[in-house]
Design a protein around this motif. Sequence first.
Motif, mmCIF file in Angstrom:
data_model
loop_
_atom_site.group_PDB
_atom_site.id
_atom_site.type_symbol
_atom_site.label_atom_id
_atom_site.label_comp_id
_atom_site.label_asym_id
_atom_site.label_seq_id
_atom_site.Cartn_x
_atom_site.Cartn_y
_atom_site.Cartn_z
ATOM 1 N N LYS A 110 -2.406 0.836 15.617
ATOM 2 C CA LYS A 110 -2.917 0.692 14.753
ATOM 3 C C LYS A 110 -3.342 1.019 13.803
ATOM 4 O O LYS A 110 -3.783 -0.036 12.648
ATOM 5 N N TRP A 111 -2.665 2.101 13.164
ATOM 6 C CA TRP A 111 -2.602 2.088 12.222
ATOM 7 C C TRP A 111 -1.503 0.839 11.085
ATOM 8 O O TRP A 111 -1.945 0.964 9.820
ATOM 9 N N LEU A 112 -0.615 0.661 11.659
ATOM 10 C CA LEU A 112 0.209 -0.503 11.066
ATOM 11 C C LEU A 112 -0.810 -1.614 10.821
ATOM 12 O O LEU A 112 -0.248 -2.479 9.982
ATOM 13 N N THR A 113 -1.938 -2.201 11.286
ATOM 14 C CA THR A 113 -3.131 -3.679 11.404
ATOM 15 C C THR A 113 -3.555 -2.787 10.094
ATOM 16 O O THR A 113 -3.828 -3.726 9.928
ATOM 17 N N ARG A 114 -3.753 -1.680 9.654
ATOM 18 C CA ARG A 114 -4.616 -1.798 8.559
ATOM 19 C C ARG A 114 -3.514 -1.751 7.334
ATOM 20 O O ARG A 114 -2.107 -1.908 7.036
ATOM 21 N N PRO A 115 -4.199 -3.653 6.280
ATOM 22 C CA PRO A 115 -3.777 -4.016 4.921
ATOM 23 C C PRO A 115 -2.955 -2.423 4.131
ATOM 24 O O PRO A 115 -1.929 -3.213 3.892
ATOM 25 N N LEU A 116 -3.793 -1.580 4.377
ATOM 26 C CA LEU A 116 -2.752 -0.406 2.536
ATOM 27 C C LEU A 116 -1.376 -0.285 3.279
ATOM 28 O O LEU A 116 -0.483 -0.380 2.636
ATOM 29 N N PRO A 117 -1.357 0.136 5.160
ATOM 30 C CA PRO A 117 0.142 0.452 5.207
ATOM 31 C C PRO A 117 0.620 -0.102 5.511
ATOM 32 O O PRO A 117 2.312 -0.302 4.763
ATOM 33 N N ALA A 118 0.486 -1.502 5.748
ATOM 34 C CA ALA A 118 1.292 -2.693 6.284
ATOM 35 C C ALA A 118 1.706 -3.431 4.886
ATOM 36 O O ALA A 118 3.400 -3.470 4.498
ATOM 37 N N THR A 119 0.968 -2.830 3.406
ATOM 38 C CA THR A 119 1.148 -3.224 2.482
ATOM 39 C C THR A 119 2.709 -2.448 1.378
ATOM 40 O O THR A 119 3.561 -3.041 0.988
ATOM 41 N N LEU A 120 2.362 -1.268 1.917
ATOM 42 C CA LEU A 120 3.017 0.217 1.240
ATOM 43 C C LEU A 120 4.614 -0.501 1.801
ATOM 44 O O LEU A 120 5.691 0.537 1.086
ATOM 45 N N LEU A 121 4.470 -0.945 3.223
ATOM 46 C CA LEU A 121 5.753 -1.171 3.963
ATOM 47 C C LEU A 121 6.746 -2.205 3.215
ATOM 48 O O LEU A 121 7.571 -2.013 3.330
ATOM 49 N N ALA A 122 5.648 -2.688 3.244
ATOM 50 C CA ALA A 122 6.370 -4.347 2.610
ATOM 51 C C ALA A 122 7.296 -3.190 1.304
ATOM 52 O O ALA A 122 8.678 -4.462 1.396
ATOM 53 N N VAL A 123 6.041 -3.030 0.112
ATOM 54 C CA VAL A 123 6.699 -2.702 -1.077
ATOM 55 C C VAL A 123 7.889 -1.495 -0.359
ATOM 56 O O VAL A 123 9.345 -2.245 -1.437
ATOM 57 N N VAL A 124 8.085 -0.638 -0.162
ATOM 58 C CA VAL A 124 9.281 -0.070 0.165
ATOM 59 C C VAL A 124 9.666 -0.341 0.535
ATOM 60 O O VAL A 124 11.563 -0.117 0.366
ATOM 61 N N SER A 125 10.040 -1.958 1.759
ATOM 62 C CA SER A 125 11.361 -2.225 2.791
ATOM 63 C C SER A 125 12.206 -2.750 1.674
ATOM 64 O O SER A 125 13.331 -3.727 0.918
ATOM 65 N N CYS A 126 11.699 -3.747 0.119
ATOM 66 C CA CYS A 126 12.207 -5.207 -0.873
ATOM 67 C C CYS A 126 12.473 -3.095 -1.813
ATOM 68 O O CYS A 126 13.669 -3.936 -1.891
ATOM 69 N N LEU A 127 11.907 -2.768 -1.794
ATOM 70 C CA LEU A 127 12.432 -1.614 -2.998
ATOM 71 C C LEU A 127 14.065 -0.856 -2.668
ATOM 72 O O LEU A 127 14.633 -0.560 -2.928
ATOM 73 N N LEU A 128 13.694 -0.783 -1.048
ATOM 74 C CA LEU A 128 14.865 -0.389 -0.982
ATOM 75 C C LEU A 128 16.423 -0.694 -0.590
ATOM 76 O O LEU A 128 17.550 -0.632 -1.372
ATOM 77 N N LEU A 129 15.687 -2.004 -0.423
ATOM 78 C CA LEU A 129 17.003 -3.268 -0.276
ATOM 79 C C LEU A 129 17.643 -3.451 -1.571
ATOM 80 O O LEU A 129 18.777 -3.517 -2.884
ATOM 81 N N ALA A 130 17.060 -3.026 -3.046
ATOM 82 C CA ALA A 130 16.787 -4.087 -4.314
ATOM 83 C C ALA A 130 17.396 -2.526 -4.917
ATOM 84 O O ALA A 130 18.068 -2.928 -5.931
ATOM 85 N N PHE A 131 17.265 -1.168 -4.991
ATOM 86 C CA PHE A 131 17.654 -0.263 -5.262
ATOM 87 C C PHE A 131 18.345 0.161 -4.545
ATOM 88 O O PHE A 131 19.724 1.511 -5.418
ATOM 89 N N GLY A 132 18.600 0.303 -3.580
ATOM 90 C CA GLY A 132 19.658 1.234 -2.404
ATOM 91 C C GLY A 132 20.944 0.232 -2.238
ATOM 92 O O GLY A 132 21.719 1.464 -2.324
#
Length: 558
Positions: free
Chosen positions: A427-449
């Motif tokens: 359920k927590w993942l269906t909410r917009p804010l945590p889902a957005t944060l995970l989307a941003v983090v995954s992109c930044l991990l690729l970008a900077f990692g």
Amino acid sequence: MSAIVLLLLGLGGMAAGYLFYSRFIANRIFKLDAEFRTPAHEFEDGVDFVPTNRYVLWGHHFTSVAGAAPIVGPAIAVIWGWLPAFAWVVLGTIFFAGVHDSGALWASVRNRAKSVGALTGKVVGHRARTIFMIVIFLVLLMVNAVFGVVIAKLLINNPGAVVPVWGAIAVALVIGQLIYRRIIGLGIVSVVGVVALYSLIYIGPQVPVALPEQVMGLSASASWILLLFAYAAIASLLPVWMLLQPRDYINGLQLFVGLILLYGAVLIGNPTVVAPMINVDVPPGTPSLLPLLFVTIACGAISGFHGLVASGTSSKQLDRETDARFVGYFGAVGEGSLALAAIIAATAGFASLADWQAVYTAFGKGSLTAFVDGGAAILAGGLGMEVGVAATLLTVMAALFAGTTMDTGLRLQRYIFQEWGEIYQQKWLTRPLPATLLAVVSCLLLAFGAGGADGSGGLLIWPLFGTTNQLLAGLTLLVITIMLVRRGRPAIYTLAPLAFLLVMTLMALLLQLKSFYDKQDWFLLGLDVVVLIAALLVTLECAAALKRAFAEPVEQSS
């Protein structure tokens, strides 16, 4: 040869495709129904589900799917000569992209606006859905991470573009209020928005903005990338009518003004296409035209990313089902016209064949540089525009389109995480804010990692974007084809493009596999193997799902 010939043949072919072929597909194959209650009305929430004027929605859809890809792909592909790129863009737009994009809209609207990934589980099967969601995640990861780098480089290389690129956000916020508060009519809003954008383009070079080379230990590129993702995260959470729709709509109008200027300059200046029709003397290391042409030019001919936008955001805003023809098919025509402009700029914007060959010294050369420099030369020659102003105009156009694609891409990635939350009952993942944060983090991990301190990691996996993207288009066409078969309708109009794409994608993946092995690029080699296995599994799923669909009784419902 005169560039006017390419212009008239290309635009004439795509116009005929919209006027005749799209009407046949909409009325006889998809059977679009103006009385069908769309999800935008059924689930209206004022945030994601918002019934939208078809012209505004067309602007959102078109600018979201366009980005920089229909410029970059064709401007690279002309290394094989102008004819293959021209033919694939025009024919691909008419028979592939238009059908794919409007079909993805129709399929999603008929299934409660589910994304094409989630829809695959219902139409094809759970195994296909798992494969599809992985492919979708990879494509969105590539698009978001790479476009962040592309925009950052454009802003660094052209400080005069900073004010118009960021100022467009303020313009969009005002336009959104004017449209949805019904303060003034859409026509006046459109004029005001375009005038404001072009005023910013004029002001930009006079007040250039450049970030310091180091900010808290971060390079200028890294700082821009972080700012862009912070903005995209906020935009992903705002209601679509507030920023996403008006920004995309005004950018769509701005593009058409830009295309009118460029095409008008071609008609007045009559530049000569100096590039060869078929280039028999390609630089060493250039891959074979077949099948690489069909994955080098994706956006502009057919692109799986379009299906994500159509089923991810556009289907939630479609006012009437019959609008799918205008939004989806005509959106593809708009992108095809941009790809055609890129081909003309990259082949007729040079003084001589020698000048053209000096740019196209290796595969991958040309790209945005050829479009901006060639297009600026055409604008200067045809309209007498100052070259620097023309270059800024085209640079801002590319940056704004990359930005709108990044906006939509991050929202789509948020939807993917939310759908995973529904599938796996988190359920927590269906909410917009945590889902957005995970989307941003995954992109930044690729970008900077993967890319280190400058945040360019997205470029590391970009060589696989074309094949992964076309695999995604094949999967989308599979979903549409099965829906048509189950309804007892002719499926050849989607089945033929599906078969063609799968063959080209598999061939391209095998060729890239050898290239990565020869270069000892083990990371891309491993990722290529993953995508290749996915492509093979998709092919098997295609065969099995289609066999089942043909064996099932025809559905009685429309």
